[in-house]
Design an enzyme around this catalytic site. Sequence first.
Site, PDB file in Angstrom:
ATOM      1  N   SER A 150      41.733  42.072  -8.834  1.00 36.92           N
ATOM      2  CA  SER A 150      41.260  40.694  -8.960  1.00 36.92           C
ATOM      3  C   SER A 150      39.967  40.569  -8.173  1.00 36.92           C
ATOM      4  O   SER A 150      39.532  41.525  -7.542  1.00 36.92           O
ATOM      5  CB  SER A 150      42.310  39.747  -8.378  1.00 36.92           C
ATOM      6  OG  SER A 150      42.455  40.054  -7.012  1.00 36.92           O
ATOM      7  N   LYS A 151      39.389  39.393  -8.178  1.00 41.23           N
ATOM      8  CA  LYS A 151      38.145  39.167  -7.435  1.00 41.23           C
ATOM      9  C   LYS A 151      38.296  39.586  -5.973  1.00 41.23           C
ATOM     10  O   LYS A 151      37.383  40.102  -5.352  1.00 41.23           O
ATOM     11  CB  LYS A 151      37.773  37.678  -7.486  1.00 41.23           C
ATOM     12  CG  LYS A 151      36.948  37.323  -8.707  1.00 41.23           C
ATOM     13  CD  LYS A 151      35.448  37.351  -8.369  1.00 41.23           C
ATOM     14  CE  LYS A 151      34.576  37.185  -9.586  1.00 41.23           C
ATOM     15  NZ  LYS A 151      34.427  38.403 -10.373  1.00 41.23           N
ATOM     16  N   ARG A 152      39.509  39.337  -5.430  1.00 38.23           N
ATOM     17  CA  ARG A 152      39.735  39.662  -4.029  1.00 38.23           C
ATOM     18  C   ARG A 152      39.806  41.176  -3.820  1.00 38.23           C
ATOM     19  O   ARG A 152      39.410  41.700  -2.813  1.00 38.23           O
ATOM     20  CB  ARG A 152      41.036  39.013  -3.568  1.00 38.23           C
ATOM     21  CG  ARG A 152      41.011  38.554  -2.139  1.00 38.23           C
ATOM     22  CD  ARG A 152      42.129  37.565  -1.924  1.00 38.23           C
ATOM     23  NE  ARG A 152      43.397  38.247  -1.687  1.00 38.23           N
ATOM     24  CZ  ARG A 152      43.804  38.643  -0.500  1.00 38.23           C
ATOM     25  NH1 ARG A 152      43.081  38.441   0.535  1.00 38.23           N
ATOM     26  NH2 ARG A 152      44.958  39.243  -0.343  1.00 38.23           N
ATOM     27  N   PHE A 153      40.347  41.861  -4.815  1.00 41.96           N
ATOM     28  CA  PHE A 153      40.518  43.302  -4.673  1.00 41.96           C
ATOM     29  C   PHE A 153      39.895  44.061  -5.812  1.00 41.96           C
ATOM     30  O   PHE A 153      40.452  44.111  -6.907  1.00 41.96           O
ATOM     31  CB  PHE A 153      42.002  43.661  -4.598  1.00 41.96           C
ATOM     32  CG  PHE A 153      42.558  43.446  -3.242  1.00 41.96           C
ATOM     33  CD1 PHE A 153      42.172  44.246  -2.183  1.00 41.96           C
ATOM     34  CD2 PHE A 153      43.444  42.412  -3.013  1.00 41.96           C
ATOM     35  CE1 PHE A 153      42.671  44.030  -0.921  1.00 41.96           C
ATOM     36  CE2 PHE A 153      43.950  42.190  -1.747  1.00 41.96           C
ATOM     37  CZ  PHE A 153      43.558  43.003  -0.707  1.00 41.96           C
TER      38      PHE A 153
END
Length: 499
Positions: A262-265
Site C-alpha cells: 500500500s502507500k504506506r508500504f
Amino acid sequence: MTVRVRIAPSPTGNLHVGTARAALFNWLFARQHEGGRFILRVEDTDRERSLPRFEQNIYDGLHALGLQWDEGPDVGGEYGPYRQSERSHLYTQWAEALLATGKAYYSYETDDELEAMREKAKLAGQPFAYRKPSPQILAAQAAEPNRPKSLRFEIPQPYGPVVLDDAVRGAISFDSALLGDFVILKSDGGPTYNFANVVDDSLMAITHVIRGEDHVSNTPRQILLYQAFAQLGSVDGTPCLVTPPVFAHASMILAPDRTKLSKRFGATAVADYIAMGYLPEAFCNFLSLLGWSPPEGQEIGSLQEYAKLFSFERMAQSPAIFETDKLNFLNKHYLKQLSPQEFADVAEPFVKDLPWTEYSAEDKIALLERVREPITLLRELPEALSYFFGPTVAIPQEITESVVNTADGKAVLMAFKVALSANAFDMSSLEAAAASIKAFIPQLAPLKAKAILWPIRAAVSGRTHGADLNAILYYLGPKRVLARVEEALAGKSSPVSVA
Ligand code: GLU
C-alpha cells in the site's frame, strides 16, 4: 544459446517496486550470462491509460537504479519496434495465421450475452469456459449486422492438462477444461495482453520470462499460444520460438502485515524512494533480497556480485515481505561506505538550497561529515545541518525551559558570555575550540561537564544533540556564538516544539 530476457512494463503508472524487482532479476540473469541481453518492451496496448509521462518515469527509475537495458524503444535493437503500439501489424499477421490454420475463430457475442452465459454457469454451479458455438450458430451470428467480432483461440476438445514447468515453483498443472477459448484480438482489432505478450516474446526470441507470481495464471494460455505458434513455425518469413521460454515466477511482495503493498508500504514509485534519499545501491540491494537469497546469506552485495550468484533455485516460493527497517539499515550501511567526497556528491541534490556561500568547499565536505552518522535518508540533511546557517537559531520551548532557563543553565551561559566577550575562548580551530572547552569546564566547578555543555549546545544549536560541540563552535565562529548565547539568555525561544 544467447540468453535474452525482458521486462514488459505497462506505462499506466510510475515504476513501482514489483516491476523494479522484475527488472533487477532479469538484469542480474542477463549479466550473469556471456552476451546476455536485457530488453525493455513497453506494453502500451491500453491506449487510454498508457501515458508518455509514465513511460518516462519507468526509464528514469530504471536509470536511477543503474539497470541499463540493451534493447528498447529509446535505444533500438534488432528485434524492434519495442513499443507494442508500434507492433500492431505483427499481431494482425500472427492472428490471421492462426485463423487461416483453424487455430482461431471469430466469435460474435455482445458483452451482455457473455455476461448472461457467465451468470448461467454460476447458477448451475459450473465454472464458465467459453467453447466454440456450432457452425450454424456462428454463421447466423456472423450474418447479423452490428455484432461485435472478436478473434478467439480455440482449445481443441478434449485437451489434457497444460503444464507449466516453472523454474521456481516446479511443475504446475492447469485443467484446460477450465480455460475456455480466449480472445486474442478484441472487437476493436487490438490484441489482448496474453496474445501480444506471446507474439512479442516469441518474435523477440526471449529465452527466459522472469516476472511476478501474479502472472502464473496467465501462463497456461500463453503456453497454448506458444505451442500453436511452434506449429506455424514462421509467418511471412519471420520465425517464432519453437519452444516456450523458461518461466520463473518471483514471489509476491507483501507489506509486513501480509497485505498487498500500500502507500504506506512499498507502493511508492521508485523515483520517490530515490528522492527521499535512498541510495540506488541500497535500494537495489534491498530489491535483490525480495524473493531471492544469496547462497551464503551475503545480505550485502553489489549488482555485480549478485549477478554472479543469482539463480532461479534460490528464488523463494513464499511471499517476500517489504521491510522498511531493512531498507533503512541497508541505506545507512551504504551511506557509511562513501568517501567524504562521494558523500558530498550524493548529498548535493538534497543540500543545494542551503546558503553555503559562508563556507568554503572543504568546510562544506567537513560539515556534511559531521552529520553523516545519524542520518538514515539523505533528505534529512537540511534539517540536520540547519543550525550551521544563519545568524540565529530557534530554540524549542521545552529545551529553553529544561536546559537554558534553569539556574544552572543561566549561570553557565552568563559565564560563557563573559569568556566570549573577553575573547577568552579561542575557537579559531577545532583543536583550539576543544582545548577552550576543556579549560572552561573547571571554572564552573562543582558543575559537572554535562551540566555545562548542555546549555551551551542548546544555546548555539537549538538542540540537545548534534555535531561535536567544538565543531559547532568552530564553524559558527565567535561572533555568531556570542549572538546566539545572548539571544538564549534574553529568553527568546521558538514556540514550536521539535520532536
Ligand atoms: N505488461 C505486463 C505487466 O506489466 C507484463 C507481464 C510479463 O512480464 O509478461 O505486468
